[in-house]
Design a protein around this motif. Structure first.
Motif, PDB file in Angstrom:
ATOM      1  N   LYS A   1       0.935  -1.213  -0.137  1.00 36.75           N
ATOM      2  CA  LYS A   1       0.251  -0.095  -0.039  1.00 36.75           C
ATOM      3  C   LYS A   1       0.773   1.372   0.013  1.00 36.75           C
ATOM      4  N   THR A   2       1.703   1.309  -0.764  1.00 32.98           N
ATOM      5  CA  THR A   2       2.732   2.580  -1.125  1.00 32.98           C
ATOM      6  C   THR A   2       2.742   2.666  -2.627  1.00 32.98           C
ATOM      7  N   THR A   3       3.152   4.165  -2.857  1.00 35.88           N
ATOM      8  CA  THR A   3       3.461   4.540  -4.150  1.00 35.88           C
ATOM      9  C   THR A   3       4.720   4.695  -4.262  1.00 35.88           C
ATOM     10  N   ARG A   4       5.418   4.389  -5.378  1.00 36.97           N
ATOM     11  CA  ARG A   4       6.828   4.540  -5.751  1.00 36.97           C
ATOM     12  C   ARG A   4       6.739   5.678  -6.804  1.00 36.97           C
ATOM     13  N   VAL A   5       7.600   6.653  -6.820  1.00 36.74           N
ATOM     14  CA  VAL A   5       7.786   7.797  -7.723  1.00 36.74           C
ATOM     15  C   VAL A   5       9.269   7.601  -7.911  1.00 36.74           C
ATOM     16  N   GLU A   6       9.549   7.582  -9.215  1.00 37.26           N
ATOM     17  CA  GLU A   6      11.038   7.410  -9.848  1.00 37.26           C
ATOM     18  C   GLU A   6      11.144   8.265 -10.921  1.00 37.26           C
ATOM     19  N   THR A   7      12.260   8.978 -11.251  1.00 43.27           N
ATOM     20  CA  THR A   7      12.800   9.657 -12.296  1.00 43.27           C
ATOM     21  C   THR A   7      13.076   8.598 -13.642  1.00 43.27           C
ATOM     22  N   ASN A   8      13.008   9.197 -14.898  1.00 43.88           N
ATOM     23  CA  ASN A   8      13.794   8.364 -15.855  1.00 43.88           C
ATOM     24  C   ASN A   8      15.193   8.225 -15.171  1.00 43.88           C
ATOM     25  N   THR A   9      15.710   7.320 -15.962  1.00 42.34           N
ATOM     26  CA  THR A   9      17.353   7.219 -16.004  1.00 42.34           C
ATOM     27  C   THR A   9      17.977   8.495 -16.573  1.00 42.34           C
ATOM     28  N   LEU A  10      18.731   9.270 -15.958  1.00 41.57           N
ATOM     29  CA  LEU A  10      19.493  10.607 -16.218  1.00 41.57           C
ATOM     30  C   LEU A  10      20.918  10.389 -16.830  1.00 41.57           C
ATOM     31  N   TYR A  11      21.256  10.335 -17.841  1.00 38.62           N
ATOM     32  CA  TYR A  11      22.421  10.357 -18.556  1.00 38.62           C
ATOM     33  C   TYR A  11      23.143  11.513 -18.221  1.00 38.62           C
TER      34      TYR A  11
ATOM     35  N   ASN B   1       9.327   9.634   3.577  1.00 40.18           N
ATOM     36  CA  ASN B   1      10.186   9.523   4.691  1.00 40.18           C
ATOM     37  C   ASN B   1      11.664   9.883   4.063  1.00 40.18           C
ATOM     38  N   LYS B   2      12.087   9.619   2.945  1.00 39.71           N
ATOM     39  CA  LYS B   2      13.271   9.917   2.305  1.00 39.71           C
ATOM     40  C   LYS B   2      13.219   9.832   0.696  1.00 39.71           C
ATOM     41  N   VAL B   3      14.087  10.470   0.241  1.00 38.92           N
ATOM     42  CA  VAL B   3      14.548  10.454  -1.148  1.00 38.92           C
ATOM     43  C   VAL B   3      15.746   9.721  -1.540  1.00 38.92           C
ATOM     44  N   ASP B   4      15.757   8.727  -2.303  1.00 34.04           N
ATOM     45  CA  ASP B   4      17.127   8.016  -2.407  1.00 34.04           C
ATOM     46  C   ASP B   4      17.781   8.436  -3.916  1.00 34.04           C
ATOM     47  N   VAL B   5      18.916   8.615  -3.953  1.00 29.74           N
ATOM     48  CA  VAL B   5      19.852   8.934  -5.232  1.00 29.74           C
ATOM     49  C   VAL B   5      20.300   7.747  -5.469  1.00 29.74           C
ATOM     50  N   GLU B   6      20.540   7.239  -6.975  1.00 25.93           N
ATOM     51  CA  GLU B   6      21.323   5.944  -7.140  1.00 25.93           C
ATOM     52  C   GLU B   6      22.103   6.355  -8.333  1.00 25.93           C
ATOM     53  N   VAL B   7      23.274   6.024  -8.137  1.00 26.50           N
ATOM     54  CA  VAL B   7      24.138   6.349  -9.243  1.00 26.50           C
ATOM     55  C   VAL B   7      24.938   5.182  -9.671  1.00 26.50           C
ATOM     56  N   LEU B   8      25.003   4.751 -11.245  1.00 26.09           N
ATOM     57  CA  LEU B   8      25.832   3.960 -11.514  1.00 26.09           C
ATOM     58  C   LEU B   8      26.795   4.533 -12.511  1.00 26.09           C
ATOM     59  N   SER B   9      28.108   4.155 -12.188  1.00 27.21           N
ATOM     60  CA  SER B   9      29.279   4.990 -12.801  1.00 27.21           C
ATOM     61  C   SER B   9      30.239   3.664 -13.651  1.00 27.21           C
ATOM     62  N   PHE B  10      30.199   3.673 -14.877  1.00 28.39           N
ATOM     63  CA  PHE B  10      30.920   2.932 -15.488  1.00 28.39           C
ATOM     64  C   PHE B  10      32.344   3.186 -16.171  1.00 28.39           C
ATOM     65  N   SER B  11      33.384   2.461 -15.904  1.00 28.22           N
ATOM     66  CA  SER B  11      34.721   3.021 -16.145  1.00 28.22           C
ATOM     67  C   SER B  11      35.556   1.755 -16.335  1.00 28.22           C
ATOM     68  N   LYS B  12      36.990   1.779 -16.611  1.00 26.92           N
ATOM     69  CA  LYS B  12      37.527   0.895 -16.981  1.00 26.92           C
ATOM     70  C   LYS B  12      38.370   0.183 -15.407  1.00 26.92           C
ATOM     71  N   LYS B  13      38.221   0.996 -14.640  1.00 29.65           N
ATOM     72  CA  LYS B  13      38.727   0.398 -13.172  1.00 29.65           C
ATOM     73  C   LYS B  13      37.831   1.384 -12.118  1.00 29.65           C
ATOM     74  N   PRO B  14      37.772   0.872 -10.898  1.00 25.69           N
ATOM     75  CA  PRO B  14      37.359   1.763 -10.060  1.00 25.69           C
ATOM     76  C   PRO B  14      37.888   2.986  -9.771  1.00 25.69           C
ATOM     77  N   LEU B  15      36.961   4.005  -9.604  1.00 22.23           N
ATOM     78  CA  LEU B  15      37.355   5.282  -9.391  1.00 22.23           C
ATOM     79  C   LEU B  15      36.882   6.032  -8.037  1.00 22.23           C
ATOM     80  N   TYR B  16      36.099   5.474  -7.209  1.00 21.20           N
ATOM     81  CA  TYR B  16      35.656   5.766  -6.083  1.00 21.20           C
ATOM     82  C   TYR B  16      35.997   4.806  -4.826  1.00 21.20           C
ATOM     83  N   LYS B  17      37.217   4.916  -4.377  1.00 18.63           N
ATOM     84  CA  LYS B  17      37.809   3.949  -3.684  1.00 18.63           C
ATOM     85  C   LYS B  17      37.899   4.476  -1.977  1.00 18.63           C
TER      86      LYS B  17
ATOM     87  N   SER C   1      11.552   7.877  -4.432  1.00 17.83           N
ATOM     88  CA  SER C   1      11.204   7.987  -3.146  1.00 17.83           C
ATOM     89  C   SER C   1       9.617   7.101  -3.284  1.00 17.83           C
ATOM     90  N   TRP C   2       9.256   6.904  -1.992  1.00 20.37           N
ATOM     91  CA  TRP C   2       8.062   6.165  -1.693  1.00 20.37           C
ATOM     92  C   TRP C   2       7.047   7.133  -0.810  1.00 20.37           C
TER      93      TRP C   2
END
Length: 208
Positions: A36-46, A73-89, A61-62
């Motif tokens: 009994k919740t509603t999920r609100v989500e943006t398109n994937t932003l490049y 209660n909250k807003v989540d940001v989800e980030v996907l980064s694609f690279s040749k090797k890890p950048l955020y160590k 968010s929900w």
């Protein structure tokens, strides 16, 4: 990050949402009867596209019920980064900052899960580094991504990063006419369409 969270990401990434005006607004909404919740989500932003790195992000968010009567209660940001090797160590690399009309606000550090890519039969999948080799996610990376040379992401790194914000904190920043996200030293300036979608998202989770 546990298997349930990983499965949740998989479902969110590969599920198609049916909405009334998703294309125009850039927002998807879905009422889930089971909880009994509603999920609100943006398109994937490049938001970043070079031969060395491709970055996409989603806001989510929900709220309770089918119609919004109280703020989420909250807003989540989800980030996907694609690279040749890890950048955020390191922690300093994972600092998440929103620059709203030139004013910086540090919102905390993103969590990060490093995954390794494999492309088979035109399908991109990513598996956790040092994790269960049988647990992975299917991720659609657009052909326009410059890092996707020859349509193959085998051996590439995906860093799946996330952070939860307080709604009032996010909504204050989301009103800005110009927005930029930063992850460590990576600057992700948003174009007019990105800003429009974020404004639409903020309106969807704001009570009138």
């Amino acid at each position: 990050m546990n298997k349930l969270q990983l499965l949740t990401l998989s479902l969110l990434l590969i599920t198609t949402y049916v909405t009334g005006n998703a294309q125009g607004s850039g927002i998807h909404t879905e009422y889930m009867k089971d909880n009994k919740t509603t999920r609100v989500e943006t398109n994937t932003l490049y938001v970043y596209n070079t031969p060395d790195q491709f970055v996409e992000l989603t806001l989510r968010s929900w709220y309770k019920g089918e119609k919004l009567t109280s703020p989420p209660n909250k807003v989540d940001v989800e980030v996907l980064s694609f690279s040749k090797k890890p950048l955020y160590k390191n922690d300093k690399d994972l600092a998440f900052i929103i620059v709203a009309d030139g004013q910086e606000s540090r919102l905390g550090n993103l969590t990060n899960m490093v995954m390794r890519g494999e492309t088979k039969n035109g399908v991109d999948r990513f598996f956790a580094v040092n994790g269960n080799p049988n647990v992975g996610v299917q991720v659609g990376v657009p052909q326009s991504a410059q890092i996707k040379v020859g349509g193959d992401l085998t051996g590439m790194t995906m860093e799946w990063m996330a952070l939860s914000m307080k709604p009032d904190q996010f909504l204050k920043l989301a009103k800005a006419a110009k927005l930029e996200f930063r992850i460590g030293n990576t600057s992700l300036p948003l174009n007019d369409r990105h800003v429009e979608i974020i404004h639409n998202f903020a309106n969807q989770i704001t009570t009138q």
